[in-house]
Design a protein around this motif. Structure first.
Motif, short mmCIF file in Angstrom:
data_model
loop_
_atom_site.label_atom_id
_atom_site.label_comp_id
_atom_site.label_asym_id
_atom_site.label_seq_id
_atom_site.Cartn_x
_atom_site.Cartn_y
_atom_site.Cartn_z
N GLU A 131 18.78 17.16 -32.27
CA GLU A 131 19.99 17.88 -32.67
C GLU A 131 20.56 18.73 -31.53
OE1 GLU A 131 20.87 20.83 -36.25
OE2 GLU A 131 19.67 19.05 -36.81
N ASP A 132 19.71 19.52 -30.88
CA ASP A 132 20.19 20.44 -29.85
C ASP A 132 19.63 20.15 -28.46
OD1 ASP A 132 21.65 21.90 -31.73
OD2 ASP A 132 19.91 23.12 -32.25
N THR A 133 18.72 19.19 -28.33
CA THR A 133 18.09 18.95 -27.04
C THR A 133 18.06 17.47 -26.67
OG1 THR A 133 15.88 18.79 -28.03
CG2 THR A 133 16.57 20.98 -27.24
N VAL A 134 17.91 17.26 -25.36
CA VAL A 134 17.81 15.91 -24.81
C VAL A 134 16.58 15.89 -23.92
CG1 VAL A 134 18.92 14.18 -23.36
CG2 VAL A 134 20.31 15.66 -24.81
N GLU A 135 15.73 14.91 -24.09
CA GLU A 135 14.52 14.77 -23.27
C GLU A 135 14.70 13.64 -22.27
OE1 GLU A 135 10.18 13.49 -24.54
OE2 GLU A 135 10.71 15.47 -25.36
N VAL A 136 14.46 13.97 -20.98
CA VAL A 136 14.63 13.00 -19.90
C VAL A 136 13.29 12.83 -19.18
CG1 VAL A 136 15.89 12.41 -17.79
CG2 VAL A 136 17.04 13.71 -19.61
N ASP A 137 12.90 11.57 -18.99
CA ASP A 137 11.66 11.26 -18.30
C ASP A 137 12.00 10.85 -16.86
OD1 ASP A 137 9.26 10.28 -17.33
OD2 ASP A 137 8.83 9.04 -19.10
N PHE A 138 11.54 11.66 -15.89
CA PHE A 138 11.80 11.39 -14.48
C PHE A 138 10.63 10.69 -13.79
CE2 PHE A 138 14.84 14.84 -15.30
CZ PHE A 138 15.99 14.26 -14.78
N ASN A 139 9.64 10.25 -14.55
CA ASN A 139 8.56 9.44 -13.97
C ASN A 139 9.14 8.08 -13.59
OD1 ASN A 139 5.82 10.77 -14.31
ND2 ASN A 139 6.73 11.09 -16.33
N HIS A 140 8.56 7.44 -12.58
CA HIS A 140 8.96 6.08 -12.24
C HIS A 140 8.71 5.20 -13.46
CE1 HIS A 140 8.92 2.08 -10.46
NE2 HIS A 140 9.57 2.60 -9.43
N GLU A 141 9.57 4.23 -13.67
CA GLU A 141 9.44 3.39 -14.87
C GLU A 141 8.12 2.64 -14.94
OE1 GLU A 141 12.36 0.23 -14.99
OE2 GLU A 141 12.27 0.02 -12.82
N LEU A 142 7.43 2.46 -13.80
CA LEU A 142 6.14 1.77 -13.79
C LEU A 142 4.96 2.73 -13.68
CD1 LEU A 142 7.05 -1.28 -11.51
CD2 LEU A 142 7.07 -1.15 -14.01
N ALA A 143 5.22 4.03 -13.75
CA ALA A 143 4.13 5.02 -13.69
C ALA A 143 3.18 4.81 -14.87
CB ALA A 143 4.70 6.43 -13.72
N GLY A 144 1.90 4.98 -14.59
CA GLY A 144 0.89 4.87 -15.63
C GLY A 144 0.50 3.44 -15.97
N ARG A 145 1.09 2.47 -15.29
CA ARG A 145 0.82 1.07 -15.60
C ARG A 145 -0.05 0.43 -14.53
NH1 ARG A 145 4.81 -0.91 -19.43
NH2 ARG A 145 3.28 -2.55 -19.73
N THR A 146 -1.00 -0.38 -14.95
CA THR A 146 -1.74 -1.23 -14.03
C THR A 146 -0.88 -2.47 -13.82
OG1 THR A 146 -3.89 -0.41 -14.70
CG2 THR A 146 -3.83 -2.62 -13.73
N LEU A 147 -0.68 -2.83 -12.55
CA LEU A 147 0.18 -3.95 -12.21
C LEU A 147 -0.67 -5.10 -11.67
CD1 LEU A 147 2.93 -1.91 -10.34
CD2 LEU A 147 2.75 -2.41 -12.79
N VAL A 148 -0.30 -6.31 -12.01
CA VAL A 148 -1.01 -7.50 -11.56
C VAL A 148 0.00 -8.34 -10.77
CG1 VAL A 148 -2.30 -9.55 -12.23
CG2 VAL A 148 -2.51 -7.43 -13.58
N PHE A 149 -0.33 -8.59 -9.50
CA PHE A 149 0.57 -9.36 -8.64
C PHE A 149 -0.07 -10.68 -8.25
CE2 PHE A 149 2.00 -5.03 -7.86
CZ PHE A 149 3.37 -5.16 -7.89
#
Length: 159
Positions: A131-149
Motif C-alpha cells: 500500500e505505502d511501500t515498494v521493495e527493490v532487490d539490488f542483488n544480481h539476478e543470479l546471486a545465490g544460485r549455483t551455476l552449471v556451465f
C-alpha cells in the motif's frame, strides 16, 4: 598447450541452473530452443563465442578458474557455487522505499518485475508493492544460485 592466465580464449557455452533450466548461451540454436532469444533472434550471427582474457576478471571467478588447464577443442561441464559466481543474496541489498518517493525517483508507477537503475549505478528489480511501500532487490539476478556451465574452448591465443 593448455590455457593459462593471460591467454585470450573463446568459449562456446550453455549456462544452466542446477534444475537444468538454461539461463544463457553463446549458441543461437540453444537460445531459440529455450526461448532466450530477444531482439537478436532475427540475427543468428549475433550469437558468438564468449571471448575473454583468463585472469583479467572479465568473467566470474568460477568460470575463469575452470578453463585453466583446458585445451582448444576440449569440452567440460563445470559447477560454479554462488561464492565463485555472483555471490550470496545479501539482505542489505533489498531496500524498501516510500511508494510516492519511488514513483518520483523512477518516473514510473511501481509494479513487480519493473527493472530500475539507481543513482549509485546499481540495477534492481521491484519484488513487492504494498500500500505505502515498494521493495527493490539490488542483488544480481543470479546471486545465490549455483551455476552449471557446459564449456568448450573453441579458440585461444596462448602465451
Amino acid at each position: 598447450m593448455t590455457v593459462e592466465p593471460g591467454d585470450e580464449i573463446a568459449v562456446e557455452y550453455v549456462g544452466r541452473f542446477e534444475d537444468g533450466t538454461v539461463f544463457g548461451t553463446s549458441k543461437y540454436e540453444v537460445a531459440i530452443e529455450h526461448e532466450l532469444a530477444d531482439d537478436r533472434e532475427a540475427d543468428p550471427d549475433s550469437y558468438e563465442p564468449l571471448t575473454f582474457v583468463v585472469g583479467d576478471g572479465q568473467v566470474i571467478e568460477g568460470l575463469d578458474q575452470a578453463v585453466r588447464g583446458m585445451s582448444v577443442g576440449e569440452f567440460d561441464t563445470v559447477r560454479v557455487p554462488p561464492e565463485a559466481a555472483y555471490g550470496e543474496v545479501r539482505e542489505d541489498r533489498i531496500r524498501e522505499y516510500d511508494a510516492q518517493t519511488f514513483e518520483s525517483m523512477v518516473g514510473d508507477s511501481p509494479e513487480v518485475g519493473l527493472h530500475v537503475h539507481a543513482e549509485n549505478g546499481l540495477h534492481g528489480d521491484v519484488v513487492a508493492v504494498r500500500e505505502d511501500t515498494v521493495e527493490v532487490d539490488f542483488n544480481h539476478e543470479l546471486a545465490g544460485r549455483t551455476l552449471v556451465f557446459e564449456v568448450e574452448i573453441v579458440d585461444a591465443a596462448l602465451r
